[in-house]
Design a protein around this motif. Structure first.
Motif, PDB file in Angstrom:
ATOM      1  N   VAL A  54      -3.951  40.227 -16.516  1.00 40.42           N
ATOM      2  CA  VAL A  54      -2.887  41.138 -15.995  1.00 40.42           C
ATOM      3  C   VAL A  54      -2.143  42.036 -17.000  1.00 40.42           C
ATOM      4  CG1 VAL A  54      -0.466  41.376 -14.650  1.00 40.42           C
ATOM      5  CG2 VAL A  54      -2.290  39.685 -13.897  1.00 40.42           C
ATOM      6  N   TYR A  55      -2.033  41.397 -18.242  1.00 40.01           N
ATOM      7  CA  TYR A  55      -0.952  41.961 -19.044  1.00 40.01           C
ATOM      8  C   TYR A  55      -1.941  43.110 -19.954  1.00 40.01           C
ATOM      9  CZ  TYR A  55       2.278  42.114 -22.673  1.00 40.01           C
ATOM     10  OH  TYR A  55       3.507  42.273 -23.486  1.00 40.01           O
ATOM     11  N   PRO A  85     -13.905  42.015 -28.897  1.00 40.58           N
ATOM     12  CA  PRO A  85     -13.270  43.164 -29.155  1.00 40.58           C
ATOM     13  C   PRO A  85     -12.201  43.198 -27.707  1.00 40.58           C
ATOM     14  CG  PRO A  85     -15.194  43.414 -28.174  1.00 40.58           C
ATOM     15  CD  PRO A  85     -15.543  42.177 -28.478  1.00 40.58           C
ATOM     16  N   GLN A  86     -12.558  42.219 -26.790  1.00 39.80           N
ATOM     17  CA  GLN A  86     -11.685  42.409 -25.475  1.00 39.80           C
ATOM     18  C   GLN A  86     -10.183  42.535 -25.319  1.00 39.80           C
ATOM     19  OE1 GLN A  86     -12.519  39.299 -22.767  1.00 39.80           O
ATOM     20  NE2 GLN A  86     -12.065  40.487 -20.898  1.00 39.80           N
ATOM     21  N   TRP A  87      -9.642  41.782 -26.124  1.00 40.77           N
ATOM     22  CA  TRP A  87      -8.244  41.702 -25.997  1.00 40.77           C
ATOM     23  C   TRP A  87      -7.411  42.103 -27.439  1.00 40.77           C
ATOM     24  CZ3 TRP A  87      -7.709  42.087 -21.504  1.00 40.77           C
ATOM     25  CH2 TRP A  87      -8.105  41.635 -20.369  1.00 40.77           C
ATOM     26  N   GLN A 125      12.179  60.869 -24.902  1.00 40.70           N
ATOM     27  CA  GLN A 125      11.047  60.137 -24.591  1.00 40.70           C
ATOM     28  C   GLN A 125      10.528  59.327 -25.628  1.00 40.70           C
ATOM     29  OE1 GLN A 125       8.341  63.794 -23.218  1.00 40.70           O
ATOM     30  NE2 GLN A 125       8.436  62.908 -21.313  1.00 40.70           N
ATOM     31  N   TYR A 126       9.759  58.236 -25.120  1.00 38.02           N
ATOM     32  CA  TYR A 126       9.444  57.351 -25.924  1.00 38.02           C
ATOM     33  C   TYR A 126       7.984  56.670 -25.590  1.00 38.02           C
ATOM     34  CZ  TYR A 126      14.039  56.695 -27.696  1.00 38.02           C
ATOM     35  OH  TYR A 126      15.562  57.028 -28.143  1.00 38.02           O
ATOM     36  N   PHE A 127       7.152  56.328 -26.553  1.00 39.26           N
ATOM     37  CA  PHE A 127       6.047  55.471 -26.130  1.00 39.26           C
ATOM     38  C   PHE A 127       6.262  54.293 -26.236  1.00 39.26           C
ATOM     39  CE2 PHE A 127       3.466  59.413 -28.016  1.00 39.26           C
ATOM     40  CZ  PHE A 127       3.281  59.611 -26.905  1.00 39.26           C
ATOM     41  N   GLY A 128       6.008  53.194 -25.181  1.00 45.01           N
ATOM     42  CA  GLY A 128       6.460  51.938 -24.969  1.00 45.01           C
ATOM     43  C   GLY A 128       5.075  50.792 -25.010  1.00 45.01           C
ATOM     44  N   PHE A 129       5.545  49.730 -25.933  1.00 44.54           N
ATOM     45  CA  PHE A 129       4.802  48.805 -26.213  1.00 44.54           C
ATOM     46  C   PHE A 129       5.230  47.564 -25.848  1.00 44.54           C
ATOM     47  CE2 PHE A 129       4.096  52.171 -29.245  1.00 44.54           C
ATOM     48  CZ  PHE A 129       2.717  52.553 -29.032  1.00 44.54           C
ATOM     49  N   SER A 130       4.896  46.611 -25.023  1.00 45.87           N
ATOM     50  CA  SER A 130       5.135  45.324 -24.452  1.00 45.87           C
ATOM     51  C   SER A 130       4.596  44.092 -25.373  1.00 45.87           C
ATOM     52  CB  SER A 130       5.281  45.036 -23.163  1.00 45.87           C
ATOM     53  OG  SER A 130       5.816  43.792 -22.842  1.00 45.87           O
ATOM     54  N   VAL A 131       5.564  43.291 -25.996  1.00 48.49           N
ATOM     55  CA  VAL A 131       5.034  41.813 -26.676  1.00 48.49           C
ATOM     56  C   VAL A 131       5.080  40.692 -25.852  1.00 48.49           C
ATOM     57  CG1 VAL A 131       4.993  40.694 -28.970  1.00 48.49           C
ATOM     58  CG2 VAL A 131       5.606  43.257 -28.857  1.00 48.49           C
ATOM     59  N   THR A 185       0.046  42.177 -27.418  1.00 48.03           N
ATOM     60  CA  THR A 185       0.719  43.406 -27.167  1.00 48.03           C
ATOM     61  C   THR A 185       0.061  44.196 -26.158  1.00 48.03           C
ATOM     62  OG1 THR A 185       1.770  43.287 -29.508  1.00 48.03           O
ATOM     63  CG2 THR A 185       1.925  45.500 -28.480  1.00 48.03           C
ATOM     64  N   SER A 186       0.810  45.000 -25.275  1.00 42.52           N
ATOM     65  CA  SER A 186       0.264  45.775 -24.234  1.00 42.52           C
ATOM     66  C   SER A 186       0.897  46.950 -24.114  1.00 42.52           C
ATOM     67  CB  SER A 186       0.145  45.124 -23.037  1.00 42.52           C
ATOM     68  OG  SER A 186      -0.363  45.753 -22.246  1.00 42.52           O
ATOM     69  N   LEU A 187       0.207  48.066 -23.572  1.00 42.21           N
ATOM     70  CA  LEU A 187       0.971  49.364 -23.346  1.00 42.21           C
ATOM     71  C   LEU A 187       1.983  49.317 -22.315  1.00 42.21           C
ATOM     72  CD1 LEU A 187      -1.848  51.841 -23.964  1.00 42.21           C
ATOM     73  CD2 LEU A 187      -0.203  51.492 -25.473  1.00 42.21           C
ATOM     74  N   ILE A 188       3.150  50.157 -22.371  1.00 42.88           N
ATOM     75  CA  ILE A 188       4.051  50.156 -21.084  1.00 42.88           C
ATOM     76  C   ILE A 188       3.775  51.510 -20.466  1.00 42.88           C
ATOM     77  CG2 ILE A 188       6.327  50.652 -20.504  1.00 42.88           C
ATOM     78  CD1 ILE A 188       7.213  48.668 -22.716  1.00 42.88           C
ATOM     79  N   ARG A 189       3.444  51.241 -19.511  1.00 45.02           N
ATOM     80  CA  ARG A 189       3.239  52.818 -18.445  1.00 45.02           C
ATOM     81  C   ARG A 189       4.333  53.213 -18.394  1.00 45.02           C
ATOM     82  NH1 ARG A 189      -2.080  53.423 -20.323  1.00 45.02           N
ATOM     83  NH2 ARG A 189      -3.304  51.604 -20.008  1.00 45.02           N
ATOM     84  N   GLY A 190       4.377  54.646 -18.290  1.00 44.46           N
ATOM     85  CA  GLY A 190       5.604  55.485 -17.885  1.00 44.46           C
ATOM     86  C   GLY A 190       5.786  55.310 -16.463  1.00 44.46           C
ATOM     87  N   LEU A 191       7.005  55.207 -16.016  1.00 42.79           N
ATOM     88  CA  LEU A 191       7.394  55.087 -14.758  1.00 42.79           C
ATOM     89  C   LEU A 191       8.225  56.424 -14.396  1.00 42.79           C
ATOM     90  CD1 LEU A 191       8.272  51.330 -14.516  1.00 42.79           C
ATOM     91  CD2 LEU A 191       6.094  52.389 -13.879  1.00 42.79           C
ATOM     92  N   ALA A 192       8.093  56.791 -12.929  1.00 36.47           N
ATOM     93  CA  ALA A 192       8.955  58.027 -12.476  1.00 36.47           C
ATOM     94  C   ALA A 192      10.356  57.360 -12.207  1.00 36.47           C
ATOM     95  CB  ALA A 192       8.187  58.588 -11.277  1.00 36.47           C
TER      96      ALA A 192
END
Length: 254
Positions: free
Chosen positions: A54-55, A83-85, A103-109, A213-220
């Motif tokens: 999921v992550y 290379p998968q993860w 505005q920020y680019f988000g990363f989740s650990v 670490t994964s990307l945080i997707r922008g939310l409206a």
């Protein structure tokens, strides 16, 4: 060098060391907190679920004591599961999130430390680069810390630390969100590679499983309820008008 000059040199060196320590910043998130440094926001989170499927991590690091690495399909230092993860990402993969009008680019650990007495961990190195070409440097300094370049440096934690107390249940629960200002990436192109280097455990050692670490997707943004009330009122009024109109037409017809 005479005694007076030697003493002065020692004092100067001591003052320089004190100044360096004074300028170092420690962001102690505890198990629930936030802090900012050099245009970045660090905050705890508790996202569920964050299992690997999921992550969808792009950076995976694991070692005991301390660990380091960056996202590359060919692997480096303490990275795992290439290379998968553990792989490159592009600038076009990033999505902006608005926080307090900026505005920020988000990363989740997802931190995976044991519970109990060894729940704490330190982030002692964090750098983000952009590059038009693939990078593979593994240069290190005398301490074994990566000191190479992965392109244009966009963010650097420097000699500062972020401390965290992992009270979540190991892997499967989000832990730290890192938001880096979009303005730090001025001039980057959609096809540029994004490299994130992390080093954990020099201040507070690492144990347990992967740090992912994964990307945080922008939310409206969701409108506040107070902003919805006028809209709801308008819809009710329109609906009521239509009902009354139908009743009047039914009476005329009869």
């Amino acid at each position: 060098m005479n005694k007076r000059n030697f003493t002065a040199a020692l004092i100067a060196a001591g003052m320089l060391g004190i100044a360096s320590l004074a300028h170092a910043i420690v962001i102690n998130l505890g198990s629930s907190g936030s802090g900012t440094f050099n245009g970045a926001i660090f905050q705890t989170n508790n996202d569920h679920p964050t299992g690997t499927g999921v992550y969808n991590p792009f950076l995976t690091i694991q070692n005991t004591g301390w660990e380091q690495g960056y996202n590359s399909s060919t692997g480096n230092f303490d990275t795992k599961r290439e290379p998968q993860w553990n792989h490159e990402i592009r600038f076009s993969d990033l999505q902006a999130t608005t926080i307090n009008g900026l505005q920020y680019f988000g990363f989740s650990v997802d931190i995976n430390e044991p519970n109990g007495n060894k729940a704490s961990i330190s982030l002692d190195g964090l750098r983000v680069y952009t590059s038009a070409t693939l990078q593979s440097s593994t240069s290190t300094n005398g301490s074994g810390f990566f000191n190479g370049s992965l392109g244009q440096l966009r963010y650097d934690l420097g000699a500062n630390q972020v401390l965290y107390n992992d009270q979540n249940t190991g892997s499967g629960g989000g832990d730290i969100n890192i938001y880096i200002a979009v303005s730090a990436f001025a001039g980057a192109t959609a096809n540029d590679y994004i490299y994130m280097y992390q080093r954990w455990g020099n201040t507070d050692t690492t144990e347990g499983g992967f740090e992912e670490t994964s990307l945080i997707r922008g939310l409206a943004p969701v409108p506040e309820m107070s902003a919805l009330f006028p809209i709801v009122g308008l819809l009710v009024a329109v609906g009521s008008t239509q009902i009354l109109r139908r009743r009047r037409m039914a009476r005329v017809s009869s």
